[in-house]
Structures are given as C-alpha cells and as structure tokens.
Write a protein that holds these residues in place. Structure first.
Motif, PDB file in Angstrom:
ATOM      1  N   PHE A  25      14.070  64.319   4.269  1.00 45.13           N
ATOM      2  CA  PHE A  25      13.566  63.638   5.464  1.00 45.13           C
ATOM      3  C   PHE A  25      14.506  62.519   5.892  1.00 45.13           C
ATOM      4  CE2 PHE A  25      10.981  60.501   7.743  1.00 45.13           C
ATOM      5  CZ  PHE A  25      10.544  61.295   8.793  1.00 45.13           C
ATOM      6  N   TRP A  26      15.196  61.912   4.951  1.00 50.01           N
ATOM      7  CA  TRP A  26      16.122  60.827   5.286  1.00 50.01           C
ATOM      8  C   TRP A  26      17.394  61.335   5.975  1.00 50.01           C
ATOM      9  CZ3 TRP A  26      14.018  59.300   0.162  1.00 50.01           C
ATOM     10  CH2 TRP A  26      13.098  58.248   0.269  1.00 50.01           C
ATOM     11  N   PHE A  27      17.514  62.653   6.170  1.00 45.54           N
ATOM     12  CA  PHE A  27      18.658  63.224   6.885  1.00 45.54           C
ATOM     13  C   PHE A  27      18.287  63.701   8.286  1.00 45.54           C
ATOM     14  CE2 PHE A  27      19.470  65.154   2.415  1.00 45.54           C
ATOM     15  CZ  PHE A  27      19.852  63.929   1.908  1.00 45.54           C
ATOM     16  N   ILE A  28      17.011  63.708   8.621  1.00 44.38           N
ATOM     17  CA  ILE A  28      16.522  64.407   9.808  1.00 44.38           C
ATOM     18  C   ILE A  28      17.083  63.862  11.126  1.00 44.38           C
ATOM     19  CG2 ILE A  28      14.391  63.058  10.066  1.00 44.38           C
ATOM     20  CD1 ILE A  28      12.983  65.712  10.810  1.00 44.38           C
ATOM     21  N   VAL A  29      17.293  62.561  11.227  1.00 36.82           N
ATOM     22  CA  VAL A  29      17.765  62.023  12.508  1.00 36.82           C
ATOM     23  C   VAL A  29      19.150  62.552  12.850  1.00 36.82           C
ATOM     24  CG1 VAL A  29      18.810  59.833  11.740  1.00 36.82           C
ATOM     25  CG2 VAL A  29      17.781  59.993  14.006  1.00 36.82           C
ATOM     26  N   SER A  30      19.981  62.774  11.840  1.00 30.21           N
ATOM     27  CA  SER A  30      21.321  63.301  12.117  1.00 30.21           C
ATOM     28  C   SER A  30      21.241  64.709  12.696  1.00 30.21           C
ATOM     29  CB  SER A  30      22.182  63.289  10.852  1.00 30.21           C
ATOM     30  OG  SER A  30      21.624  64.103   9.846  1.00 30.21           O
ATOM     31  N   ILE A  31      20.297  65.494  12.222  1.00 23.67           N
ATOM     32  CA  ILE A  31      20.112  66.865  12.710  1.00 23.67           C
ATOM     33  C   ILE A  31      19.587  66.839  14.148  1.00 23.67           C
ATOM     34  CG2 ILE A  31      18.981  69.071  12.253  1.00 23.67           C
ATOM     35  CD1 ILE A  31      20.775  67.954   9.869  1.00 23.67           C
ATOM     36  N   ILE A  32      18.587  66.013  14.384  1.00 29.45           N
ATOM     37  CA  ILE A  32      17.978  65.928  15.710  1.00 29.45           C
ATOM     38  C   ILE A  32      18.986  65.430  16.737  1.00 29.45           C
ATOM     39  CG2 ILE A  32      16.220  64.722  17.082  1.00 29.45           C
ATOM     40  CD1 ILE A  32      14.471  64.738  14.501  1.00 29.45           C
ATOM     41  N   ALA A  33      19.662  64.350  16.431  1.00 27.01           N
ATOM     42  CA  ALA A  33      20.629  63.776  17.378  1.00 27.01           C
ATOM     43  C   ALA A  33      21.746  64.757  17.694  1.00 27.01           C
ATOM     44  CB  ALA A  33      21.202  62.469  16.831  1.00 27.01           C
ATOM     45  N   ALA A  34      22.270  65.413  16.669  1.00 26.12           N
ATOM     46  CA  ALA A  34      23.361  66.371  16.885  1.00 26.12           C
ATOM     47  C   ALA A  34      22.898  67.549  17.728  1.00 26.12           C
ATOM     48  CB  ALA A  34      23.910  66.851  15.547  1.00 26.12           C
ATOM     49  N   ALA A  35      21.709  68.061  17.445  1.00 19.71           N
ATOM     50  CA  ALA A  35      21.206  69.225  18.182  1.00 19.71           C
ATOM     51  C   ALA A  35      20.920  68.897  19.644  1.00 19.71           C
ATOM     52  CB  ALA A  35      19.947  69.762  17.509  1.00 19.71           C
ATOM     53  N   ILE A  36      20.560  67.666  19.920  1.00 17.61           N
ATOM     54  CA  ILE A  36      20.279  67.257  21.304  1.00 17.61           C
ATOM     55  C   ILE A  36      21.557  66.899  22.053  1.00 17.61           C
ATOM     56  CG2 ILE A  36      19.224  65.441  22.715  1.00 17.61           C
ATOM     57  CD1 ILE A  36      16.930  65.369  20.653  1.00 17.61           C
ATOM     58  N   ILE A  37      22.386  66.063  21.454  1.00 12.66           N
ATOM     59  CA  ILE A  37      23.579  65.531  22.141  1.00 12.66           C
ATOM     60  C   ILE A  37      24.731  66.535  22.130  1.00 12.66           C
ATOM     61  CG2 ILE A  37      25.263  63.645  22.199  1.00 12.66           C
ATOM     62  CD1 ILE A  37      22.343  62.864  22.973  1.00 12.66           C
ATOM     63  N   ARG A  38      24.921  67.207  20.989  1.00 12.19           N
ATOM     64  CA  ARG A  38      25.943  68.253  20.857  1.00 12.19           C
ATOM     65  C   ARG A  38      27.355  67.754  21.125  1.00 12.19           C
ATOM     66  NH1 ARG A  38      23.021  73.889  21.911  1.00 12.19           N
ATOM     67  NH2 ARG A  38      21.077  73.275  20.954  1.00 12.19           N
ATOM     68  N   LYS A  39      27.650  66.593  20.578  1.00  8.32           N
ATOM     69  CA  LYS A  39      28.990  66.010  20.697  1.00  8.32           C
ATOM     70  C   LYS A  39      29.396  65.416  19.349  1.00  8.32           C
ATOM     71  CE  LYS A  39      28.895  64.944  25.598  1.00  8.32           C
ATOM     72  NZ  LYS A  39      28.942  63.916  26.621  1.00  8.32           N
ATOM     73  N   PRO A  40      30.700  65.354  19.104  1.00  4.94           N
ATOM     74  CA  PRO A  40      31.177  64.757  17.847  1.00  4.94           C
ATOM     75  C   PRO A  40      30.651  63.330  17.666  1.00  4.94           C
ATOM     76  CG  PRO A  40      32.977  65.869  18.967  1.00  4.94           C
ATOM     77  CD  PRO A  40      31.808  65.873  19.921  1.00  4.94           C
TER      78      PRO A  40
END
Length: 194
Positions: A51-66
C-alpha cells in the motif's frame, strides 16, 4: 492542454494532490500495520507494504510521463514528515527508493505501457527496491535465509496486489468519473477506441 515533453500545471497539481492525500493515508496505514503486527507478527510489514507504493502507480498511470511515480512517492513522504511522522527526514529516502523502484519499471517500457501487468510489475519494482533498502538499513543479512525469502516474496506479492492492482482499480474508478478528461490517459484511451 496536452504536451509531449513538459508537464502542464494541471499535471503538477494532480501529482501534488495525490502526494498530499496519500501522505495522509500512508500515515494512517502505519496504524493498520501496527495492529496487524501485534496480531500476526514480524512479517506483517511485508504483507501490508504494498500500500505504501500505491501513489507511484496511480500517478504514473494518470500522468504517463517520466518522473510521475518518483515525484508522487517523494511528495507523499514529505507530507508525512511535515505531519510529524516519527520516521523523520529518513522517510524522504524511503519515498525516493520506493518511487525509483516503480519508476524503473515504467522507464523500461519507455513510459508507454500502463496496462495492469505493468502496473503490478511496478509494484514489484517498488517492493524490490524497498527490500534492498531495508536490507541495508535493518541488517537483514543477519536473518535466517528462510525468513528472508518469505519476507521478500510477501513484499513482492504485496507490491503487486496492494500497489499495482489496487492502484489500477483506483485509476479506473477515477477515469469513470470523468475527472481525468483531457489528460494523457484520456487521450490514449480515446485513440485506442477510435
């Protein structure tokens, strides 16, 4: 406004809001971990770690930028520090490591693949990076090999499920509301349907 290289103000604000929200949720998740640890024992941290990794997944999937995965985890860590986390400034290193682990998986796809298997693999990437970091920080080399393997497998599964799969479900729920309209995720999905 959609750009291919730079970040828009909206994208920056979305990552900042995600970092703030999940910084608070991460602090609350510490309580879940402490209760579970009291009941089930030491390996509980590895079970709930994803669960402590979830924001990185969400942000990457939404923004889709390095940088989206990395930045969101560091911001979430910063919010926790500002809210008085007992882990203190060392939490920024933790956020950096976890975000880098997820970011590495997206980088391997050249930030072009955000399907569920990649999101789950990004959760595993964050788990592997965090395991390496905690190995050094907490001297895991002194632990029995069987326990180490169990901890590693549980953390990777947690990263895949609580980070990757749960992150995917959150993104899908947000997408259905229409709040992601006009972002890269929306643009790419409209192209796929065309």
């Amino acid at each position: 406004m959609l750009t291919t290289r730079g970040w828009t103000l909206r994208e920056i604000l979305i990552v900042a809001v995600l970092g703030a929200v999940f910084g608070v949720l991460y602090l609350a998740w510490v309580q879940v971990w402490l209760i579970a640890q009291a009941i089930f024992g030491a390996v509980t941290m590895d079970v709930v770690m994803g669960f402590w990794f979830i924001v990185s997944i969400i942000a990457a999937a939404i923004i889709r930028k390095p940088g989206a995965a990395l930045l969101s985890e560091v911001l979430a860590a910063l919010v926790q520090v500002l809210l008085g986390s007992p882990a203190g400034l060392l939490l920024l290193v933790t956020g950096l490591v976890q975000g880098a682990g997820a970011e590495a998986v997206f980088a391997a796809t050249r930030w072009k693949n955000y399907r569920l298997p990649v999101l789950m693999l990004a959760g595993v990437g964050a788990a592997v990076a965090s395991f390496a970091y905690t190995w050094v920080r907490f001297d895991y080399g002194a632990l029995a090999p069987g326990l180490l393997i169990t901890m590693f497998v549980l953390r990777c599964l947690s990263g895949a499920i609580l980070g990757g799969l749960a992150g995917h479900l959150v993104v899908e729920a947000l997408y259905k509301t229409g709040v992601l309209s006009g972002l890269k995720i929306d643009h790419e999905r409209r192209l796929q349907r065309a």
